[in-house]
Write a protein that holds these residues in place. Structure first.
Motif, PDB file in Angstrom:
ATOM      1  N   SER A  24       0.816  -1.216   0.000  1.00 51.60           N
ATOM      2  CA  SER A  24       0.000   0.000   0.000  1.00 51.60           C
ATOM      3  C   SER A  24       0.849   1.266   0.000  1.00 51.60           C
ATOM      4  O   SER A  24       0.398   2.313  -0.456  1.00 51.60           O
ATOM      5  N   TYR A  36      -6.827  -2.807   0.005  1.00 50.94           N
ATOM      6  CA  TYR A  36      -6.640  -2.425   1.409  1.00 50.94           C
ATOM      7  C   TYR A  36      -7.431  -1.162   1.748  1.00 50.94           C
ATOM      8  O   TYR A  36      -7.958  -1.031   2.858  1.00 50.94           O
ATOM      9  N   ARG A  37      -7.539  -0.239   0.802  1.00 48.96           N
ATOM     10  CA  ARG A  37      -8.354   0.945   1.055  1.00 48.96           C
ATOM     11  C   ARG A  37      -9.833   0.570   1.189  1.00 48.96           C
ATOM     12  O   ARG A  37     -10.573   1.174   1.972  1.00 48.96           O
ATOM     13  N   ARG A  40     -10.264  -0.781   4.622  1.00 47.86           N
ATOM     14  CA  ARG A  40     -10.306   0.357   5.552  1.00 47.86           C
ATOM     15  C   ARG A  40     -11.697   0.971   5.604  1.00 47.86           C
ATOM     16  O   ARG A  40     -12.247   1.240   6.681  1.00 47.86           O
ATOM     17  N   THR A  41     -12.290   1.189   4.430  1.00 41.63           N
ATOM     18  CA  THR A  41     -13.626   1.782   4.370  1.00 41.63           C
ATOM     19  C   THR A  41     -14.654   0.882   5.041  1.00 41.63           C
ATOM     20  O   THR A  41     -15.516   1.352   5.800  1.00 41.63           O
ATOM     21  N   ILE A  43     -14.172  -1.304   7.404  1.00 41.63           N
ATOM     22  CA  ILE A  43     -13.971  -1.250   8.855  1.00 41.63           C
ATOM     23  C   ILE A  43     -14.624  -0.006   9.430  1.00 41.63           C
ATOM     24  O   ILE A  43     -15.307  -0.061  10.463  1.00 41.63           O
ATOM     25  N   GLN A  44     -14.439   1.119   8.777  1.00 43.52           N
ATOM     26  CA  GLN A  44     -15.010   2.364   9.272  1.00 43.52           C
ATOM     27  C   GLN A  44     -16.531   2.312   9.275  1.00 43.52           C
ATOM     28  O   GLN A  44     -17.174   2.790  10.214  1.00 43.52           O
ATOM     29  N   LEU A  73      -2.878  -2.144   6.496  1.00 43.80           N
ATOM     30  CA  LEU A  73      -4.017  -1.406   7.038  1.00 43.80           C
ATOM     31  C   LEU A  73      -3.554  -0.145   7.759  1.00 43.80           C
ATOM     32  O   LEU A  73      -4.160   0.925   7.620  1.00 43.80           O
ATOM     33  N   VAL A  76      -2.745   2.513   5.102  1.00 44.83           N
ATOM     34  CA  VAL A  76      -3.856   3.182   4.419  1.00 44.83           C
ATOM     35  C   VAL A  76      -4.670   4.045   5.378  1.00 44.83           C
ATOM     36  O   VAL A  76      -5.259   5.048   4.954  1.00 44.83           O
ATOM     37  N   PHE A  77      -4.705   3.702   6.658  1.00 40.94           N
ATOM     38  CA  PHE A  77      -5.346   4.599   7.626  1.00 40.94           C
ATOM     39  C   PHE A  77      -4.538   5.889   7.758  1.00 40.94           C
ATOM     40  O   PHE A  77      -5.094   6.986   7.854  1.00 40.94           O
ATOM     41  N   GLN A  80      -5.134   8.662   5.236  1.00 37.82           N
ATOM     42  CA  GLN A  80      -6.285   9.527   5.461  1.00 37.82           C
ATOM     43  C   GLN A  80      -5.946  10.735   6.326  1.00 37.82           C
ATOM     44  O   GLN A  80      -6.804  11.570   6.595  1.00 37.82           O
ATOM     45  N   VAL A  84      -1.530   7.175  13.180  1.00 41.11           N
ATOM     46  CA  VAL A  84      -1.713   5.737  13.340  1.00 41.11           C
ATOM     47  C   VAL A  84      -0.486   5.116  14.004  1.00 41.11           C
ATOM     48  O   VAL A  84       0.652   5.414  13.628  1.00 41.11           O
TER      49      VAL A  84
END
Length: 250
Positions: A24, A36-37, A40-41, A43-44, A73, A76-77, A80, A84
């Motif tokens: 990533s 992976y993005r 991430r979405t 999960i959110q 992960l 990619v967090f 944003q 992290v």
């Protein structure tokens, strides 16, 4: 607290890494990075009504890619703009030090066993990003006891005040109790299953172990999938689970 930390990790393109595949960050426009993005979405969205601060990433057994999923992960967090922290809480077979070229002489176990060390002393930041890394430190004789200690609970609280999200890379759940312990102290669990490696009985047993401690299982990453063999809906991981094809192990 950590913004002025002098422990910096050089940009990854200048490192001679021998660790996990950080696709990533190294190949941000790749299909794998996009997956992976998507994870991430998902999960959110799974925690839309709650403030997600801490995640455990585990698997039923070894070689399923849980450490590769953890590090990607976290990356990619951080993309944003979130601050992290990736914690190598696998105190038996740590990998984070190889991924980022870190010295593992100090880390999580140091914070749990030393009265004089502060988190800022052993946490490093990847240069030019908001991604921070806390290696495992020396391998202890009693990993489960350390993770189940009051000092670990207190440390989790301090870290959650300093970071937007913390990802804990844990050992496989059917091997030791570490992931079970940490799942009771964190906001959610991501469970990694590797195509062609994970065994159905072991996956069921791992799920039972998590449910036994009322872990909040956010979803499953189906890892190592050949996207050509699946429909677009499987590829993007709709339903209970998130699709991801990644390289590496752990």
């Amino acid at each position: 607290m950590f913004g002025s930390n002098k422990r910096k990790i050089k940009k990854l393109d200048s490192l001679q890494r021998k660790g996990l595949s950080l696709i990533s960050m190294m190949k941000p426009k790749s299909v794998i990075a996009e997956q992976y993005r998507t994870i991430r979405t998902n999960i959110q969205f799974s925690m839309v009504d709650q403030d997600l601060k801490s995640l455990v990433v585990t698997s039923s057994g070894p070689w399923e890619g849980k450490s590769t999923v953890s590090v990607n992960l976290a990356s990619v967090f951080a993309d944003q703009g979130k601050k992290v922290l990736l914690v190598d809480a696998d105190l038996r077979k740590p990998t984070l030090q190889r991924t980022f070229g870190l010295n593992n002489s100090e880390g999580l176990t140091t914070l749990l066993t030393s009265q004089n060390k502060e988190a800022a002393d052993v946490i490093s930041q990847i240069e030019g990003t908001k991604l921070f890394a806390l290696p495992s430190g020396p391998i202890p004789p009693n990993p489960s006891e350390l993770l189940n200690s009051n000092r670990m609970t207190a440390l989790i609280g301090k870290l959650e005040q300093a970071f937007d999200i913390i990802i804990y890379d844990m050992p496989p759940i059917t091997s030791v109790t570490d992931a079970q312990i940490m799942s009771t102290k964190t906001d959610g669990v991501i469970f990694v299953i590797r195509h062609g490696v994970s065994r159905k009985a072991a996956v069921h047993h791992a799920k039972e172990l998590l449910e036994m401690v009322n872990a909040n299982i956010l979803g499953v990453v189906f890892n190592g999938v050949d996207s050509n063999s699946y429909s677009p809906y499987d590829y993007y991981g709709y339903g209970y689970g998130y699709g991801a094809k990644s390289e590496g192990d752990a």
